[in-house]
Design an enzyme around this catalytic site. Structure first.
Site, mmCIF file in Angstrom:
data_model
loop_
_atom_site.group_PDB
_atom_site.id
_atom_site.type_symbol
_atom_site.label_atom_id
_atom_site.label_comp_id
_atom_site.label_asym_id
_atom_site.label_seq_id
_atom_site.Cartn_x
_atom_site.Cartn_y
_atom_site.Cartn_z
ATOM 1 N N GLY A 78 -68.755 90.410 86.219
ATOM 2 C CA GLY A 78 -69.446 89.161 85.925
ATOM 3 C C GLY A 78 -70.143 89.205 84.582
ATOM 4 O O GLY A 78 -69.992 88.311 83.744
ATOM 5 N N SER A 79 -70.902 90.258 84.353
ATOM 6 C CA SER A 79 -71.619 90.404 83.088
ATOM 7 C C SER A 79 -70.653 90.533 81.923
ATOM 8 O O SER A 79 -70.826 89.890 80.878
ATOM 9 C CB SER A 79 -72.534 91.629 83.146
ATOM 10 O OG SER A 79 -73.215 91.815 81.917
ATOM 11 N N ASN A 80 -69.629 91.358 82.069
ATOM 12 C CA ASN A 80 -68.656 91.532 80.988
ATOM 13 C C ASN A 80 -68.039 90.195 80.582
ATOM 14 O O ASN A 80 -67.904 89.891 79.390
ATOM 15 C CB ASN A 80 -67.523 92.469 81.427
ATOM 16 C CG ASN A 80 -67.962 93.907 81.572
ATOM 17 O OD1 ASN A 80 -69.021 94.300 81.109
ATOM 18 N ND2 ASN A 80 -67.121 94.697 82.222
ATOM 19 N N ASN A 127 -54.125 91.080 87.786
ATOM 20 C CA ASN A 127 -53.195 91.952 87.062
ATOM 21 C C ASN A 127 -52.062 92.316 88.016
ATOM 22 O O ASN A 127 -52.018 91.852 89.161
ATOM 23 C CB ASN A 127 -53.904 93.173 86.468
ATOM 24 C CG ASN A 127 -54.517 94.084 87.524
ATOM 25 O OD1 ASN A 127 -54.103 94.092 88.686
ATOM 26 N ND2 ASN A 127 -55.508 94.861 87.136
ATOM 27 N N GLY A 144 -48.122 91.367 77.842
ATOM 28 C CA GLY A 144 -48.685 90.027 77.744
ATOM 29 C C GLY A 144 -49.121 89.485 79.087
ATOM 30 O O GLY A 144 -49.751 90.185 79.880
ATOM 31 N N ASP A 180 -59.305 102.450 74.595
ATOM 32 C CA ASP A 180 -60.037 102.274 75.852
ATOM 33 C C ASP A 180 -59.646 100.918 76.443
ATOM 34 O O ASP A 180 -59.976 99.881 75.880
ATOM 35 C CB ASP A 180 -61.548 102.339 75.608
ATOM 36 C CG ASP A 180 -62.360 102.213 76.895
ATOM 37 O OD1 ASP A 180 -61.764 102.259 77.988
ATOM 38 O OD2 ASP A 180 -63.591 102.075 76.801
ATOM 39 N N ASP A 233 -61.417 91.626 81.646
ATOM 40 C CA ASP A 233 -62.615 90.790 81.536
ATOM 41 C C ASP A 233 -62.598 89.979 80.246
ATOM 42 O O ASP A 233 -62.970 88.801 80.231
ATOM 43 C CB ASP A 233 -63.871 91.655 81.599
ATOM 44 C CG ASP A 233 -64.038 92.342 82.943
ATOM 45 O OD1 ASP A 233 -63.531 91.807 83.951
ATOM 46 O OD2 ASP A 233 -64.664 93.417 82.990
ATOM 47 N N ILE A 245 -61.300 99.303 70.662
ATOM 48 C CA ILE A 245 -62.681 99.764 70.513
ATOM 49 C C ILE A 245 -63.202 100.227 71.876
ATOM 50 O O ILE A 245 -62.730 99.771 72.915
ATOM 51 C CB ILE A 245 -63.593 98.660 69.940
ATOM 52 C CG1 ILE A 245 -63.455 97.354 70.739
ATOM 53 C CG2 ILE A 245 -63.266 98.402 68.463
ATOM 54 C CD1 ILE A 245 -64.319 96.223 70.258
#
EC number: 2.7.1.15
Length: 292
Positions: free
Chosen positions: A39-41, A174, A210, A231, A237, A270
């Site tokens: 949620g935060s991400n 996914n 994709g 990473d 998210d 990143i």
């Protein structure tokens, strides 16, 4: 406005050469402690793309919870409906190997205490974005009562009440989550099952291949950028956040997915689970916007 109903975790990220086998001890090369939770991400990643974002979440009455509130304020989120619970703040323990692959263990903490009453008078906006790291009853109420485009990112795909899908406009699993939801490896069959419930579209994110957009009319494979990931944590998210942002801008589904793909791919170059700021990806966005 984008309203995000979901989780917050403090992330403990351990970088290793290889994942340990059962019973094996390996040494971490580096450790990072970051803000996380789906949620935060997603809320922060959307805000970083200059969207107006409200987050509805629960944190503990500990230092991690206080830090979360300060962090969200710094990122420009509306935190008026964040609840502070008599609990520890949620946490996640993420192991990342040298190929950018990850393994994650989550302690839900205060996330498990967000309840249906905490949503009262808060469900306004153009887009709702939610996930499954909080109680299913809370997710169901949010989807049922929101008047706007409703996106469910079914992560993790541990769904007991399948009637939740009746209130979803866009579902974004996914490949693993898709198979867990449909109990099949047959994409065509699984998509047909989901589209009996989902209002508009199922979008299956496929990593470096994709994303596949499936509606009742067509299936479209939308490619993404080719990158060398360091990473992959949080790429999903970033995809969901960007999808919400560009749909709110009024872009059609295909263009929104193309942009979300590119930003998610960029984010894997990143460290960390949060998306890039608009200034970092302005060129990528403008290139896509200028294409027909």
């Amino acid at each position: 406005m984008i309203t995000v109903v979901g989780s917050y975790n403090i992330d403990f990220i351990l970088k290793v050469d290889e994942f340990p086998n059962e019973g094996e001890t390996v040494f971490a090369k580096e450790i990072y402690i970051n803000h996380g939770g789906k949620g935060s991400n997603q809320a922060v990643s959307a805000s970083r793309l200059n969207a107006k974002v409200r987050i509805i979440a629960a944190v503990g009455n500990d230092e991690f919870g206080k830090n979360a509130l300060r962090f969200w304020d710094d990122e420009g989120l509306d935190t008026a409906y964040v609840k502070i619970k008599n609990s520890v703040t949620g946490s996640a323990y993420i192991i990342v190997n040298s190929r950018g692959e990850n393994m994650i263990v989550v302690n839900r903490g205060a996330n498990a205490l967000l309840d249906e009453d905490d949503l009262d008078n808060s469900l306004s906006g153009d887009i709702l974005l939610t996930q499954l790291e909080i109680d299913e009853r809370v997710v169901k109420k949010a989807l049922r009562e929101f008047n706007g485009i409703r996106i469910l990112n079914p992560a993790p795909a541990v769904l007991k009440d399948y009637s939740i899908l009746d209130y979803v406009d866009i579902l974004t699993p996914n490949e693993i989550e898709f198979k867990e939801l449909t109990n099949t490896d047959d994409f065509d069959y699984g998509i047909s099952v989901l589209l009996k419930k989902i209002k508009k579209a199922v979008i299956i994110t496929l990593g470096e291949r994709g994303a596949l957009i499936a509606t009742r009319q067509e299936k479209i494979l939308v490619p993404t950028l080719k990158v060398n990931p360091v990473d992959t944590t949080g790429a999903g998210d970033v995809f969901n956040a960007a999808l919400a942002v560009f749909l709110e801008k009024g872009y059609d589904l295909r263009k929104s997915v193309r942009l979300a793909n590119k930003l998610a791919s960029y984010s894997t170059t990143i460290m960390g689970a949060l998306g890039p700021r608009y200034e970092e990806v302005k060129r990528l966005i403008e290139e896509e916007e200028n294409e027909n």
